[in-house]
Design an enzyme around this catalytic site. Structure first.
Site, PDB file in Angstrom:
ATOM      1  N   ARG A   1       0.827  -1.230   0.000  1.00 56.95           N
ATOM      2  CA  ARG A   1       0.000   0.000   0.000  1.00 56.95           C
ATOM      3  C   ARG A   1       0.850   1.265   0.000  1.00 56.95           C
ATOM      4  O   ARG A   1       0.541   2.249   0.683  1.00 56.95           O
ATOM      5  CB  ARG A   1      -0.965   0.020   1.208  1.00 56.95           C
TER       6      ARG A   1
ATOM      7  N   SER B   1     -10.862  -1.271   3.342  1.00 57.42           N
ATOM      8  CA  SER B   1     -10.180  -1.508   4.623  1.00 57.42           C
ATOM      9  C   SER B   1      -9.685  -0.172   5.159  1.00 57.42           C
ATOM     10  O   SER B   1      -8.969   0.545   4.460  1.00 57.42           O
ATOM     11  CB  SER B   1      -8.970  -2.413   4.418  1.00 57.42           C
TER      12      SER B   1
ATOM     13  N   GLU C   1      -5.044   3.091   6.188  1.00 57.48           N
ATOM     14  CA  GLU C   1      -4.768   2.885   4.759  1.00 57.48           C
ATOM     15  C   GLU C   1      -5.451   3.995   3.953  1.00 57.48           C
ATOM     16  O   GLU C   1      -4.958   4.420   2.917  1.00 57.48           O
ATOM     17  CB  GLU C   1      -5.307   1.505   4.339  1.00 57.48           C
TER      18      GLU C   1
HETATM   19  C1  LIG Z   1     -15.730  -1.657  -1.028  1.00 53.09           C
HETATM   20  C2  LIG Z   1     -14.259  -1.382  -1.218  1.00 53.09           C
HETATM   21  C3  LIG Z   1     -13.370  -2.428  -1.364  1.00 53.09           C
HETATM   22  C4  LIG Z   1     -11.997  -2.177  -1.534  1.00 53.09           C
HETATM   23  N1  LIG Z   1     -11.162  -3.237  -1.684  1.00 53.09           N
HETATM   24  C5  LIG Z   1      -9.838  -3.016  -1.849  1.00 53.09           C
HETATM   25  C6  LIG Z   1      -8.925  -4.107  -2.033  1.00 53.09           C
HETATM   26  O1  LIG Z   1      -9.306  -5.265  -2.054  1.00 53.09           O
HETATM   27  N2  LIG Z   1      -7.610  -3.819  -2.178  1.00 53.09           N
HETATM   28  C7  LIG Z   1      -7.141  -2.537  -2.173  1.00 53.09           C
HETATM   29  O2  LIG Z   1      -5.925  -2.348  -2.324  1.00 53.09           O
HETATM   30  N3  LIG Z   1      -7.981  -1.489  -2.019  1.00 53.09           N
HETATM   31  C8  LIG Z   1      -9.301  -1.687  -1.866  1.00 53.09           C
HETATM   32  N4  LIG Z   1     -10.145  -0.619  -1.711  1.00 53.09           N
HETATM   33  C9  LIG Z   1      -9.610   0.754  -1.655  1.00 53.09           C
HETATM   34  C10 LIG Z   1      -9.525   1.481  -3.008  1.00 53.09           C
HETATM   35  O3  LIG Z   1     -10.487   0.981  -3.932  1.00 53.09           O
HETATM   36  C11 LIG Z   1      -8.119   1.385  -3.601  1.00 53.09           C
HETATM   37  O4  LIG Z   1      -7.162   1.987  -2.746  1.00 53.09           O
HETATM   38  C12 LIG Z   1      -8.027   2.040  -4.988  1.00 53.09           C
HETATM   39  O5  LIG Z   1      -6.775   1.734  -5.541  1.00 53.09           O
HETATM   40  C13 LIG Z   1      -8.193   3.556  -4.940  1.00 53.09           C
HETATM   41  O6  LIG Z   1      -8.359   4.027  -6.253  1.00 53.09           O
HETATM   42  P1  LIG Z   1      -9.174   5.356  -6.575  1.00 53.09           P
HETATM   43  O7  LIG Z   1      -9.101   5.609  -8.026  1.00 53.09           O
HETATM   44  O8  LIG Z   1     -10.522   5.300  -5.977  1.00 53.09           O
HETATM   45  O9  LIG Z   1      -8.259   6.433  -5.812  1.00 53.09           O
HETATM   46  P2  LIG Z   1      -8.716   7.642  -4.893  1.00 53.09           P
HETATM   47  O10 LIG Z   1      -9.407   7.130  -3.677  1.00 53.09           O
HETATM   48  O11 LIG Z   1      -9.418   8.666  -5.703  1.00 53.09           O
HETATM   49  O12 LIG Z   1      -7.278   8.214  -4.479  1.00 53.09           O
HETATM   50  C14 LIG Z   1      -6.393   7.409  -3.687  1.00 53.09           C
HETATM   51  C15 LIG Z   1      -5.015   8.072  -3.680  1.00 53.09           C
HETATM   52  O13 LIG Z   1      -4.478   8.019  -4.997  1.00 53.09           O
HETATM   53  C16 LIG Z   1      -4.163   9.332  -5.483  1.00 53.09           C
HETATM   54  N5  LIG Z   1      -4.451   9.306  -6.928  1.00 53.09           N
HETATM   55  C17 LIG Z   1      -5.550   8.795  -7.545  1.00 53.09           C
HETATM   56  N6  LIG Z   1      -5.404   8.848  -8.882  1.00 53.09           N
HETATM   57  C18 LIG Z   1      -4.191   9.415  -9.123  1.00 53.09           C
HETATM   58  C19 LIG Z   1      -3.452   9.732 -10.301  1.00 53.09           C
HETATM   59  N7  LIG Z   1      -3.926   9.492 -11.539  1.00 53.09           N
HETATM   60  N8  LIG Z   1      -2.223  10.295 -10.153  1.00 53.09           N
HETATM   61  C20 LIG Z   1      -1.711  10.562  -8.927  1.00 53.09           C
HETATM   62  N9  LIG Z   1      -2.365  10.291  -7.774  1.00 53.09           N
HETATM   63  C21 LIG Z   1      -3.581   9.729  -7.879  1.00 53.09           C
HETATM   64  C22 LIG Z   1      -5.007  10.282  -4.664  1.00 53.09           C
HETATM   65  O14 LIG Z   1      -4.389  11.541  -4.563  1.00 53.09           O
HETATM   66  C23 LIG Z   1      -5.046   9.557  -3.310  1.00 53.09           C
HETATM   67  O15 LIG Z   1      -3.878   9.833  -2.576  1.00 53.09           O
HETATM   68  C24 LIG Z   1     -11.526  -0.851  -1.545  1.00 53.09           C
HETATM   69  C25 LIG Z   1     -12.431   0.222  -1.416  1.00 53.09           C
HETATM   70  C26 LIG Z   1     -13.789  -0.031  -1.256  1.00 53.09           C
HETATM   71  C27 LIG Z   1     -14.752   1.123  -1.141  1.00 53.09           C
END
Ligand SMILES: Cc1cc2nc3c(=O)[nH]c(=O)nc-3n(C[C@H](O)[C@H](O)[C@H](O)COP(=O)(O)OP(=O)(O)OC[C@H]3O[C@@H](n4cnc5c(N)ncnc54)[C@H](O)[C@@H]3O)c2cc1C
Length: 305
Positions: free
Chosen positions: A177, A227, A297
């Site tokens: 992570r 998480s 996280e």
């Molecule tokens: C129901 C549920 C289940 C989940 N299961 C998992 C799992 O199994 N495993 C897991 O690892 N995570 C899980 N997650 C968490 C989440 O989906 C992940 O961390 C995912 O990778 C976040 O992606 P996002 O596009 O939503 O990022 P965001 O939440 O929008 O941003 C997360 C971070 O990334 C940065 N960011 C986003 N896009 C960019 C970009 N293009 N360039 C630079 N920085 C950027 C943001 O600034 C922030 O710091 C889960 C979440 C939910 C709600």
């Protein structure tokens, strides 16, 4: 520039319909929590980003890059600056041989479906993670024994000098992570994912199996950011929280999920303050009982009140 002039200048760069002033972030996060961002911007193409950043920097407006908002807790007071979403407008993905090249706004579910349809194996783990490719690169997202580190070949980024660079897997500092993106202000634009040819039926079977495991174990019926805590060395956060007797424990509308104690859910009308207080209460109790310091996280945006 006053606010009206800035809105006009931003609109000239990316189109009026992609500039939302005072936009509540609760509508853009999976937690359904968060006050207004001064500006919510959704550029249509990568090529618009450098100009957008230049304008914001000239006007000394702080900015924050987001993907699908599935790992974000935004303050109730919102964010004094511009939130730039790299989302579906920048979500093109294509297959070449055993590689997928995708823009970072592409959803992992879509990339996983594309991989299955082309009999490519290696991305099954990511299909149920509700984020974009960009968010997954930043978080080194992972599940069921897979993580982005295993499949990312390279990521094209816009660096702090607004120059385009290609970072190879080894340069991304991917760990549990964690990645270089957390230490350097880089914007992920596009990534190459290295997969392997496999059997389509087996790939689809594994995806369905993982989907089923997620459905049965995770509180997908309530808003959350997945998480809440990282897995502490040698333990599982959810098990520690459950053993501490915190299943269903609430602060306001925020609750430790009854289905999976590793998730804090918005059980109705939760504020960011509720979630923060619940996080602190859980951390304090788990530390008191087991001497384990739980680290969050989820990423926080906006000032702590
Ligand atoms: C129901 C549920 C289940 C989940 N299961 C998992 C799992 O199994 N495993 C897991 O690892 N995570 C899980 N997650 C968490 C989440 O989906 C992940 O961390 C995912 O990778 C976040 O992606 P996002 O596009 O939503 O990022 P965001 O939440 O929008 O941003 C997360 C971070 O990334 C940065 N960011 C986003 N896009 C960019 C970009 N293009 N360039 C630079 N920085 C950027 C943001 O600034 C922030 O710091 C889960 C979440 C939910 C709600």
């Amino acid at each position: 520039m006053n606010k009206e002039q800035l809105i006009s200048a931003l609109s000239r760069l990316i189109g009026e319909e992609h500039v939302l002033p005072d936009e509540p972030m609760s509508g853009h996060t999976s937690f359904r929590i968060g006050g207004p961002a001064d500006f919510f911007l959704e550029p249509k193409q990568k090529a618009q980003l450098a100009g957008l950043l230049r304008l914001l920097e000239e006007e000394r407006i702080p900015y924050f890059i987001m993907g699908n908002g599935s790992n974000l807790l935004v303050a109730d007071e919102g964010y004094r600056g511009a939130v730039i979403r790299i989302g579906k407008n920048m979500g093109h993905a294509e297959v070449r041989g055993d590689q997928i090249t995708a823009e970072c706004g592409a959803l992992l579910s879509g990339i996983s479906a594309l991989a299955s349809a082309n009999s490519l194996t290696g991305f099954e783990f990511a299909g149920g993670i509700p984020g974009t490719l960009g968010g997954a690169c930043v978080m080194n997202a992972g599940a069921y024994g897979g993580e982005m580190k295993q499949v990312l070949r390279e990521v094209t980024v816009l660096d702090e000098k607004r120059e385009i660079r290609v970072l190879k897997n080894e340069e991304l500092e991917l760990a549990y992570r964690s990645s270089i993106f957390m230490r350097t202000p880089l914007i992920a634009l596009e990534a190459k994912i290295q997969l392997a040819h496999g059997d389509r039926e087996a790939i689809e079977g594994l995806c369905a199996d993982l989907r089923e495991r997620r459905q049965s174990k995770q509180p997908l019926d309530l808003p959350s950011a997945g998480s809440t805590f990282k897995r502490p060395e040698g333990y599982f956060a959810g098990k520690l929280i459950m053993d501490a007797g915190l299943r269903g424990y609430r602060v306001g509308g925020a609750m430790v999920s009854e289905k999976h104690c590793g998730f804090i859910v918005n059980a109705g009308g939760a504020t960011a303050r509720d979630v923060r207080e619940l996080i602190s209460a859980v951390q304090a109790r788990v530390f008191e009982l087991y001497g384990v310091a739980l680290e969050t996280e989820i990423r926080m945006l906006g000032a702590e009140p």
